[in-house]
Motif scaffolding. Structure first.
Motif, PDB file in Angstrom:
ATOM      1  N   SER A  93      18.425  -7.242  12.289  1.00 59.49           N
ATOM      2  CA  SER A  93      19.520  -6.515  11.716  1.00 59.49           C
ATOM      3  C   SER A  93      19.758  -6.641   9.904  1.00 59.49           C
ATOM      4  O   SER A  93      18.463  -7.413   9.357  1.00 59.49           O
ATOM      5  CB  SER A  93      20.473  -7.271  11.860  1.00 59.49           C
ATOM      6  OG  SER A  93      20.821  -8.328  11.643  1.00 59.49           O
ATOM      7  N   ASN A  94      20.116  -5.855   9.453  1.00 60.34           N
ATOM      8  CA  ASN A  94      19.926  -5.345   7.892  1.00 60.34           C
ATOM      9  C   ASN A  94      20.771  -7.209   7.241  1.00 60.34           C
ATOM     10  O   ASN A  94      20.747  -6.408   5.963  1.00 60.34           O
ATOM     11  CB  ASN A  94      19.832  -3.814   7.250  1.00 60.34           C
ATOM     12  CG  ASN A  94      18.576  -4.032   7.527  1.00 60.34           C
ATOM     13  OD1 ASN A  94      18.075  -3.681   7.793  1.00 60.34           O
ATOM     14  ND2 ASN A  94      19.264  -2.196   7.625  1.00 60.34           N
ATOM     15  N   GLY A  95      21.141  -7.797   7.570  1.00 62.15           N
ATOM     16  CA  GLY A  95      21.813  -8.783   7.480  1.00 62.15           C
ATOM     17  C   GLY A  95      23.811  -8.281   7.564  1.00 62.15           C
ATOM     18  O   GLY A  95      23.823  -7.334   7.447  1.00 62.15           O
ATOM     19  N   ASN A  96      24.260  -9.217   7.933  1.00 57.96           N
ATOM     20  CA  ASN A  96      25.136  -9.203   8.556  1.00 57.96           C
ATOM     21  C   ASN A  96      26.387  -9.835   7.180  1.00 57.96           C
ATOM     22  O   ASN A  96      25.789 -10.752   6.511  1.00 57.96           O
ATOM     23  CB  ASN A  96      26.334  -8.972   9.589  1.00 57.96           C
ATOM     24  CG  ASN A  96      26.026 -11.529  10.126  1.00 57.96           C
ATOM     25  OD1 ASN A  96      26.290 -11.580   9.858  1.00 57.96           O
ATOM     26  ND2 ASN A  96      24.830 -10.813  11.201  1.00 57.96           N
ATOM     27  N   ALA A  97      27.622  -9.566   7.196  1.00 61.35           N
ATOM     28  CA  ALA A  97      28.625 -10.423   6.431  1.00 61.35           C
ATOM     29  C   ALA A  97      28.206 -11.786   6.598  1.00 61.35           C
ATOM     30  O   ALA A  97      28.420 -12.327   5.354  1.00 61.35           O
ATOM     31  CB  ALA A  97      30.038  -9.825   6.095  1.00 61.35           C
ATOM     32  N   ALA A  98      28.924 -12.751   7.476  1.00 64.02           N
ATOM     33  CA  ALA A  98      28.957 -13.727   8.008  1.00 64.02           C
ATOM     34  C   ALA A  98      27.503 -13.886   7.627  1.00 64.02           C
ATOM     35  O   ALA A  98      27.167 -15.661   6.545  1.00 64.02           O
ATOM     36  CB  ALA A  98      28.950 -13.739   9.429  1.00 64.02           C
ATOM     37  N   ALA A  99      26.964 -13.600   8.072  1.00 62.59           N
ATOM     38  CA  ALA A  99      24.786 -14.460   7.469  1.00 62.59           C
ATOM     39  C   ALA A  99      24.591 -14.657   6.200  1.00 62.59           C
ATOM     40  O   ALA A  99      23.999 -14.718   5.275  1.00 62.59           O
ATOM     41  CB  ALA A  99      23.926 -14.017   8.230  1.00 62.59           C
ATOM     42  N   ALA A 100      25.212 -12.888   5.549  1.00 61.86           N
ATOM     43  CA  ALA A 100      25.052 -13.028   3.743  1.00 61.86           C
ATOM     44  C   ALA A 100      25.747 -14.321   3.144  1.00 61.86           C
ATOM     45  O   ALA A 100      25.188 -15.562   2.189  1.00 61.86           O
ATOM     46  CB  ALA A 100      25.338 -11.917   3.519  1.00 61.86           C
TER      47      ALA A 100
END
Lengths: 208, 138
Positions: A93-100
């Motif tokens: 995945s290109n990154g989600n907000a929580a992971a960011a």
């Protein structure tokens, strides 16, 4: 070094592409270096191998403490991880907000706790250390930084013991300074608590 | 965006004395690209690869996991972990598996050019995002 890494990356991509056509299999293999020793896990690696989950706090560095050849994965120096074998591409995945958010929280935490330790405990600097304090007091160092660092290098590509006292704890390459690769058990290692280097490996080493 | 200041709230009881004794800036100071590289740039190329990022983060996780049960309960989550997603907590814990699986997405979110490394500009963006996050935190 950068060139070497690009080369390795290209090779990896090449391997992935070459087997892309026949959708083969995907499996997850857990492989563990027990008590810091060398271990191998037999598996068909023709579909490629990627480290999917690192389980050990001990480092898993490709080409240094883990790697693979045609029919096995090897691990060393405490690396324990789950490896994805075959075609099952990790859902990148290109990154989600929580992971960011997790990333900015954690990356900052690691740095800040480290510099706090550094500022608060100057008395624990070691003479040849690279600036990280020891953590004998129990508790303060909750960021996972090394207890000590020291620099050591192999001159004229020859074998030499590092001239520090015997180390207790796990030793890893903290920063590789040579163009020659530092590969655990080949160009550097620990022998009864004495760190050695060979084949041109020069690095800042960390003791955990 | 379900990000909350969950751990800050959870830790309030014992974190409060320290907070009272030090100004807020000391609680969550800004970080610099240089500090990140000093901590993580193992191959000395001025960038942070995913492997370098993963190793630093996993080690950080284990250091916080005092009882070594493979998960962090609220009391083990360091107060410096200001930002944490509620979605990451399972029964009040964050497990190593969940943590591990979040790492690529977190890394990719800042790897703007998708080359698998965080360069100076991308690290700067991360540091800036962190500073902005802290500013909007109560």
């Amino acid at each position: 070094m950068t060139t070497a890494r690009i080369l390795i990356a290209s090779l990896t991509i090449g391997i992935a592409l070459s087997v892309a056509a026949p959708a083969t299999f995907a499996a997850t293999v857990t492989c563990e270096s027990r008590s810091g020793g060398y271990n191998t896990c037999p598996v068909d690696t023709s579909g490629g191998v990627t480290l999917s989950r690192q389980l050990s706090s001990e480092g898993c560095w490709e080409g240094d403490s883990w790697g693979y050849d045609r029919n096995r994965i090897w691990v060393n120096n405490g690396c324990r991880a789950q490896f994805r074998v075959g075609q099952g591409q990790a859902s990148s995945s290109n990154g989600n907000a929580a992971a960011a958010a997790l990333a900015i929280g954690l990356i900052g935490a690691a740095i800040i706790a480290g510099s706090k330790d550094r500022n608060d405990r100057n008395d624990n600097y070691t003479p040849q250390g690279g600036g990280y304090p020891t953590n004998n007091g129990g508790g303060g160092n909750n960021w996972g930084g090394p207890r000590d660092t020291f620099e050591c290098g192999s001159s004229n590509n020859s074998f030499t013991y590092c001239d520090n006292a015997r180390v207790r704890g796990q030793v890893e390459v903290y920063r590789q300074l040579s163009n020659s690769r530092c590969v655990y058990g080949q160009s550097w290692g620990v022998d009864s608590g004495r760190v050695w280097v060979d084949r041109g490996c020069r690095a800042q080493f960390a003791v955990y | 965006m379900k990000t909350t200041l969950l751990c800050l709230a959870l830790l309030a009881p014992w974190a409060a004395p320290a907070a009272a004794a030090t100004p807020p800036q000391d609680q969550a100071p800004e970080i610099t690209v240089g500090q990140i590289l000093e901590r993580m740039d193992r191959d000395n190329d001025g960038q942070v690869s995913f492997e370098e990022y993963r190793n630093a983060m996993i080690r950080h996780f284990h250091a916080a996991d005092r009882n070594a049960d493979g998960g962090l309960q609220s009391s083990e989550i360091p107060p410096e972990w200001v930002v944490l997603s509620a979605a990451d907590l399972v029964d009040g814990r964050i497990t190593l598996d969940v943590f591990s699986d979040e790492l690529p997405a977190g890394f990719n979110a800042y790897d703007s050019n998708g080359d698998g490394r965080l360069d100076n500009a991308e690290l700067n963006a991360l540091a800036t995002a962190r500073a902005a996050k802290l500013e909007t935190s109560p």
